[in-house]
Design a protein around this motif. Structure first.
Motif, PDB file in Angstrom:
ATOM      1  N   GLN A  74      13.928 -13.680   7.814  1.00 44.50           N
ATOM      2  CA  GLN A  74      13.305 -14.403   8.019  1.00 44.50           C
ATOM      3  C   GLN A  74      13.220 -15.020   9.648  1.00 44.50           C
ATOM      4  N   GLN A  75      15.314 -15.126   9.429  1.00 42.70           N
ATOM      5  CA  GLN A  75      15.936 -15.752  10.643  1.00 42.70           C
ATOM      6  C   GLN A  75      15.672 -14.818  11.909  1.00 42.70           C
ATOM      7  N   VAL A  76      15.338 -13.870  12.056  1.00 42.49           N
ATOM      8  CA  VAL A  76      14.814 -12.606  12.403  1.00 42.49           C
ATOM      9  C   VAL A  76      13.840 -12.333  13.128  1.00 42.49           C
ATOM     10  N   GLN A  77      12.997 -12.807  12.345  1.00 41.14           N
ATOM     11  CA  GLN A  77      11.594 -12.681  12.429  1.00 41.14           C
ATOM     12  C   GLN A  77      11.614 -13.856  13.138  1.00 41.14           C
ATOM     13  N   GLN A  78      11.893 -15.446  12.640  1.00 41.47           N
ATOM     14  CA  GLN A  78      12.180 -16.691  13.483  1.00 41.47           C
ATOM     15  C   GLN A  78      12.147 -16.361  14.677  1.00 41.47           C
ATOM     16  N   SER A  79      13.806 -15.760  15.196  1.00 40.19           N
ATOM     17  CA  SER A  79      14.279 -15.580  15.998  1.00 40.19           C
ATOM     18  C   SER A  79      13.098 -14.744  16.851  1.00 40.19           C
ATOM     19  N   LEU A  80      12.373 -13.918  17.075  1.00 38.97           N
ATOM     20  CA  LEU A  80      11.398 -13.056  17.442  1.00 38.97           C
ATOM     21  C   LEU A  80      10.393 -13.650  17.631  1.00 38.97           C
ATOM     22  N   GLU A  81       9.193 -14.717  17.096  1.00 40.64           N
ATOM     23  CA  GLU A  81       8.579 -15.311  17.407  1.00 40.64           C
ATOM     24  C   GLU A  81       9.383 -16.498  18.089  1.00 40.64           C
ATOM     25  N   LYS A  82      10.290 -17.020  18.228  1.00 40.37           N
ATOM     26  CA  LYS A  82      10.779 -17.557  19.435  1.00 40.37           C
ATOM     27  C   LYS A  82      11.007 -17.564  20.755  1.00 40.37           C
ATOM     28  N   ILE A  83      11.158 -15.970  20.584  1.00 41.80           N
ATOM     29  CA  ILE A  83      11.387 -15.375  22.072  1.00 41.80           C
ATOM     30  C   ILE A  83      10.252 -14.940  22.805  1.00 41.80           C
ATOM     31  N   THR A  84       9.620 -14.675  21.755  1.00 40.64           N
ATOM     32  CA  THR A  84       7.809 -14.403  22.477  1.00 40.64           C
ATOM     33  C   THR A  84       7.346 -16.032  23.203  1.00 40.64           C
ATOM     34  N   LYS A  85       7.548 -16.529  21.981  1.00 39.97           N
ATOM     35  CA  LYS A  85       7.009 -18.402  22.745  1.00 39.97           C
ATOM     36  C   LYS A  85       7.074 -18.787  24.062  1.00 39.97           C
ATOM     37  N   MET A 119      13.478 -25.860  34.530  1.00 36.46           N
ATOM     38  CA  MET A 119      14.017 -24.862  34.051  1.00 36.46           C
ATOM     39  C   MET A 119      14.898 -25.369  32.553  1.00 36.46           C
ATOM     40  N   ALA A 120      15.787 -26.979  33.549  1.00 39.06           N
ATOM     41  CA  ALA A 120      16.172 -28.191  32.697  1.00 39.06           C
ATOM     42  C   ALA A 120      15.896 -28.508  31.194  1.00 39.06           C
ATOM     43  N   ARG A 121      14.011 -28.672  32.006  1.00 39.23           N
ATOM     44  CA  ARG A 121      13.554 -29.762  31.074  1.00 39.23           C
ATOM     45  C   ARG A 121      13.120 -28.188  29.797  1.00 39.23           C
ATOM     46  N   ILE A 122      12.687 -26.760  29.744  1.00 39.10           N
ATOM     47  CA  ILE A 122      13.021 -25.567  29.329  1.00 39.10           C
ATOM     48  C   ILE A 122      13.867 -25.203  28.186  1.00 39.10           C
ATOM     49  N   VAL A 123      15.419 -25.676  28.307  1.00 39.12           N
ATOM     50  CA  VAL A 123      16.740 -25.606  27.955  1.00 39.12           C
ATOM     51  C   VAL A 123      16.065 -26.606  27.049  1.00 39.12           C
ATOM     52  N   GLU A 124      16.315 -27.560  27.281  1.00 44.62           N
ATOM     53  CA  GLU A 124      16.494 -28.879  26.666  1.00 44.62           C
ATOM     54  C   GLU A 124      15.595 -28.245  25.105  1.00 44.62           C
ATOM     55  N   LEU A 125      13.896 -28.215  25.689  1.00 41.45           N
ATOM     56  CA  LEU A 125      13.084 -28.267  24.476  1.00 41.45           C
ATOM     57  C   LEU A 125      13.769 -26.752  23.709  1.00 41.45           C
ATOM     58  N   THR A 126      13.949 -25.851  24.336  1.00 40.77           N
ATOM     59  CA  THR A 126      14.272 -24.227  23.373  1.00 40.77           C
ATOM     60  C   THR A 126      15.964 -24.890  22.425  1.00 40.77           C
ATOM     61  N   SER A 127      16.730 -25.789  23.079  1.00 41.82           N
ATOM     62  CA  SER A 127      17.947 -26.424  21.795  1.00 41.82           C
ATOM     63  C   SER A 127      16.844 -27.035  20.668  1.00 41.82           C
ATOM     64  N   GLN A 181      15.274 -24.774  18.597  1.00 39.44           N
ATOM     65  CA  GLN A 181      16.321 -24.140  17.716  1.00 39.44           C
ATOM     66  C   GLN A 181      17.219 -24.700  16.583  1.00 39.44           C
ATOM     67  N   LEU A 182      17.125 -26.177  16.741  1.00 38.93           N
ATOM     68  CA  LEU A 182      18.017 -27.129  15.651  1.00 38.93           C
ATOM     69  C   LEU A 182      16.962 -27.261  15.000  1.00 38.93           C
ATOM     70  N   ALA A 183      15.391 -27.309  15.528  1.00 40.20           N
ATOM     71  CA  ALA A 183      14.154 -27.528  14.128  1.00 40.20           C
ATOM     72  C   ALA A 183      14.348 -26.739  13.470  1.00 40.20           C
ATOM     73  N   SER A 216      16.520 -24.092  12.623  1.00 35.51           N
ATOM     74  CA  SER A 216      17.122 -24.179  11.821  1.00 35.51           C
ATOM     75  C   SER A 216      17.892 -25.538  10.512  1.00 35.51           C
ATOM     76  N   LYS A 217      16.941 -26.404  11.008  1.00 33.49           N
ATOM     77  CA  LYS A 217      16.847 -27.231   9.712  1.00 33.49           C
ATOM     78  C   LYS A 217      15.842 -26.478   9.036  1.00 33.49           C
ATOM     79  N   SER A 218      14.568 -26.204   9.068  1.00 34.33           N
ATOM     80  CA  SER A 218      14.104 -26.018   8.694  1.00 34.33           C
ATOM     81  C   SER A 218      13.946 -24.280   7.508  1.00 34.33           C
ATOM     82  N   VAL A 219      15.200 -22.861   8.008  1.00 35.61           N
ATOM     83  CA  VAL A 219      15.550 -22.471   7.673  1.00 35.61           C
ATOM     84  C   VAL A 219      15.914 -22.851   6.401  1.00 35.61           C
TER      85      VAL A 219
END
Length: 782
Positions: A564-575, A673-681, A684-686, A688-691
């Motif tokens: 599930q974590q691998v699948q979620q990380s792949l979905e995050k990368i595509t997004k 770019m800064a905004r994208i980095v902030e949103l990605t972090s 990722q936090l959300a 990880s909590k959901s997992v």
């Protein structure tokens, strides 16, 4: 036994209450989960609205900042205008073209200022409306959230109450289980006492047998030789014997049932057509409902005829169910054909329907006879049709009676003797032939009536067509009835042969419960034979299987979590890649807009090359102003961070140059770019909590399922314990009865033997007395 029955009834009530509470608990849990999901969705919407509000506020701040810049620029332009006017006064001679130029510039600046003011006013209005709408929506959502939270709290209270009640019932069941265990122990002790008494009785019986063995040898020999146990003479014992499986007969009966299904389907179709076309005829004759209102009697008659499908269709369904119940594996006799009762019930409803519409048919035909166009011949045909309908209803009532008699052995076997069912089948065959004869008479009379009505001057094409349809349906009924009658008569011997497996000399059918037990015994025997043919699988020790299960569960959980974590990380990368492409397109669009603005500025500068001196002064002023604006813009960028594309792009002016565009593009790029980095972090936090929460929920669900399984196993153990208690009680009662019967038989036998011995002694005494008398007579004579 009464206390055990009372405890069993109490336990059944508690089990029913527990099942009801469990069902309510499941429904309430589902409602609470739905409400929690709704509240989470509303919270998410509220969060999104807050984010949009913050974006709008930041845009408003950027607009106010832009307005301040424009206001400062207007002040500078006014100062320049004052300076130009003062210079114009000094140089009056060369002042005419300068004044004209300043006037044109003033007009251009005024138009630009007016446009900016209008745009600013429009943006203020839009912002105010959006703010008001957002406030209203926020108030509505907050109210709805409060209501949903209150409902969730109420549901949670109900769930808590049910869980408490559930725990109370569990405690009660556990206490009842403990009581039952105590009672079972007492019953076991009583059983031990009974065994001791039984042994004592056996010893006494042995002594009696040893005492009376010399006298009872002949009697016991006669009993063993002349009175063997024969279970075929007893209906109750013979009912439990599995009969011989005649596969040929089963196939024959299934074939006959399939033919009967086709015949019944044809009859059902013909009956549906007959009733439907009769309804159509009532609507158009003697009064057409399309032109005039028909009588209330015919309205009621057509309404009843319209309901014919609900009574006729179930006959086909009941016959199909009877056909499906006859298979190669079953034993088809009258005691096991349970589906014949459902077909009989459907036939009962159809007979009730015929009885209900029969008076309306009579009244409708009488109404046709009372019309002015009805001739004497038509009246005679109507009377004949009345008699035919009466005969048809009587035939269906006879069939219903006989089929009810055939369905009795599967429900109430004491209502019909087994010697009478062959006569019942004979009566059914004769009734079916009578049914065919009645339909032939009806076809003859109705064809004569249709020919007479066709000659009437008021006969319409609709009436003629309806009469033809009714005649075709009667023909189909006649053909179907003839086929059924011939089919039944030809196979009458097969129907009457071996319809019961009870004793041949018996006069009654066996009970349906015994038939069901017989079928169960047959299935068990077949399953036992199949199990004997299967090889036994290799068994695994219990401890090893338990350890393997724990390892398997833990490995599957970790593997599933990682997957599930691998699948979620792949979905995050595509997004993120999609968002990257989106922002690159936005940057290209902003660059294109900037180039367009620069081109406009260049065109305006080419058009204003008439006056070089003024142009140079303007350029120097604009450069100074641009430097100030850059410094102010940097300060504002440090102070205020805008998250919207509009707030970043509205800062550009029409007088900027190409190097400044590149710097602004870099600023936009860095910001996004800064905004994208902030949103990605944050994402990722959300995630990880959901997992983590998902893993916890899965673990809790598995624990709940294991608890339910353990509860079911305990309930099954309780049920088995109760069954064992009842079985022990029954065995105890049977042993008591058997030994009492044996004791009574032995006492009766002893009494009979004593009587015979006393009689023999009396005879011996009489013989002795006679001998003495004879001796005395001889002695006296001598």
């Amino acid at each position: 036994m009464a206390a055990a029955a009372e405890l069993q009834g109490k336990y059944q009530k508690l089990a029913q209450e527990y099942s009801k509470l469990r069902a309510q608990n499941h429904v309430l849990k589902k409602g609470v989960v739905d409400e929690q999901a709704n509240s989470a969705a509303l919270k998410e919407q509220l969060k999104m609205k807050d984010q949009s509000l913050r974006k709008l506020q930041q845009e408003m701040d950027s607009l106010t900042f832009r307005n301040q810049q424009l206001a400062k620029r207007v002040e500078l332009l006014q100062d320049e205008l004052v300076l130009s006017e003062s210079k114009g006064r000094k140089n009056k001679k060369s002042g005419e073209p300068t004044s004209q130029l300043s006037q044109e510039q003033k007009n251009v600046f005024d138009e630009d200022l007016q446009k900016k003011i209008e745009e600013n006013e429009r943006l203020h209005i839009q912002f105010f409306e959006a703010d008001e709408q957002h406030k209203r929506l926020e108030i509505d959502l907050r109210n709805r959230l409060e209501v949903l939270e209150m409902e969730a709290a109420q549901h949670q209270a109900v769930v808590d109450g049910l869980t408490r009640k559930y725990m109370d019932t569990i405690e009660k069941l556990q206490s009842d289980k403990a009581k039952l265990e105590i009672k079972s122990q007492t019953l076991e002790r009583e059983a031990k006492d009974c065994r001791v008494r039984m042994e004592e009785c056996q010893q006494q019986l042995k002594h009696l047998h040893s005492d009376l063995s010399s006298r009872l040898d002949d009697s016991l020999h006669i009993i063993r030789e002349k009175l063997p146990f024969n279970d075929t003479k007893s209906i109750k014992h013979n009912a439990l014997n599995v009969p011989f499986h005649n596969r040929w007969r089963q196939l024959k009966l299934r074939d006959l049932a399939g033919q009967a299904v086709t015949f019944v389907q044809d009859l059902v179709t013909a009956l549906l057509n007959f009733h439907t076309y009769t309804e159509q005829r009532v609507q158009i004759f003697p009064i057409d409902s399309a032109t005039d209102t028909i009588s209330p009697l015919n309205q009621k008659f057509s309404q009843y005829l319209h309901e014919n499908a609900s009574y006729v269709r179930p006959l086909e369904e009941g016959m199909l169910q009877l056909f499906e119940s006859i298979t190669e594996d079953t034993v088809t006799v009258l005691e096991t054909t349970v589906k014949l009762k459902s077909f009989s019930d459907h036939l009962t409803s159809y007979v009730c329907f015929l009885r209900k519409i029969l008076p309306y048919q009579f009244k409708s035909l009488e109404e046709e006879c009372e019309s002015s166009l009805c001739t004497a011949a038509l009246r005679a045909r109507n009377m004949e049709l009345q008699n035919d309908m009466k005969k048809l209803t009587a035939v269906f009532e006879k069939l219903h009676t006989y089929i009810n008699l055939l369905a009795l052995p599967s429900t109430k076997p004491d209502r019909l003797l087994r010697t009478n069912f062959s006569s019942v089948f004979t009566y059914i065959a004769s009734t079916l032939h009578g049914f065919h004869d009645v339909l032939q008479d009806m076809y003859k009379h109705y064809s004569q009536k249709a020919a007479l009505e066709q000659e009437l001057p008021t006969a319409t094409q609709k009436l003629i067509t309806t009469n033809d349809c009714i005649l075709s349906s009667i023909v189909a009924l006649t053909n179907g009835a003839g086929k059924v009658a011939s089919f039944f008569s030809n196979n009458l011997d097969c129907f009457t042969a071996s319809l019961s497996y009870g004793p041949k000399g018996g006069m009654e059918f066996i009970s349906p419960l015994s038939a069901e037990c017989m079928l169960q015994n047959k299935k068990k025997a077949a399953a036992f034979m199949k199990l004997l043919k299967k090889p036994c699988p290799d068994s695994v020790p219990y401890e090893e299987a338990l350890a393997n299960r724990r390892v398997l569960l833990s490995s599957t959980e970790s593997r599933e979590g990682l997957a599930q974590q691998v699948q979620q990380s792949l979905e995050k990368i595509t997004k993120l890649e999609q968002e990257k492409e989106h922002w690159m397109l936005e940057a290209q669009l902003a660059k294109i807009r900037l180039e367009k603005e620069n081109k406009k500025v260049i065109k305006n500068s080419v058009g204003n090359q008439r006056t070089e001196a003024t142009q140079e002064s303007l350029l120097t002023a604009e450069l100074a102003e641009q430097e100030k604006e850059d410094s102010m813009e940097k300060a504002s960028m440090e102070a205020v961070t805008s998250t919207s594309l509009v707030g970043m792009l509205t800062v550009t002016t029409g007088d900027e140059e190409i190097p400044e565009a590149a710097s602004r593009e870099d600023l936009i790029k860095n910001h996004y770019m800064a905004r994208i980095v902030e949103l990605t972090s944050q994402l990722q936090l959300a995630d990880s909590k959901s997992v983590h929460f998902h893993a916890e929920c899965r673990a809790l669900a598995k624990r709940l399922s294991l608890a339910d399984k353990s509860k079911e196993s305990t309930l099954e153990d309780m049920r088995l314990a109760k069954q064992s208690i009842t079985r022990l009680q029954d065995e105890l009662a049977t042993t008591k009865r058997s030994y009492e019967d044996q004791l009574s038989m032995m006492s009766d036998h002893l009494c009979s033997m004593n009587e015979t011995l006393s009689k023999q002694r009396e005879e011996i005494d009489t013989l002795k007395m006679a001998n003495k008398v004879c001796n005395f007579g001889v002695w006296g004579y001598n």
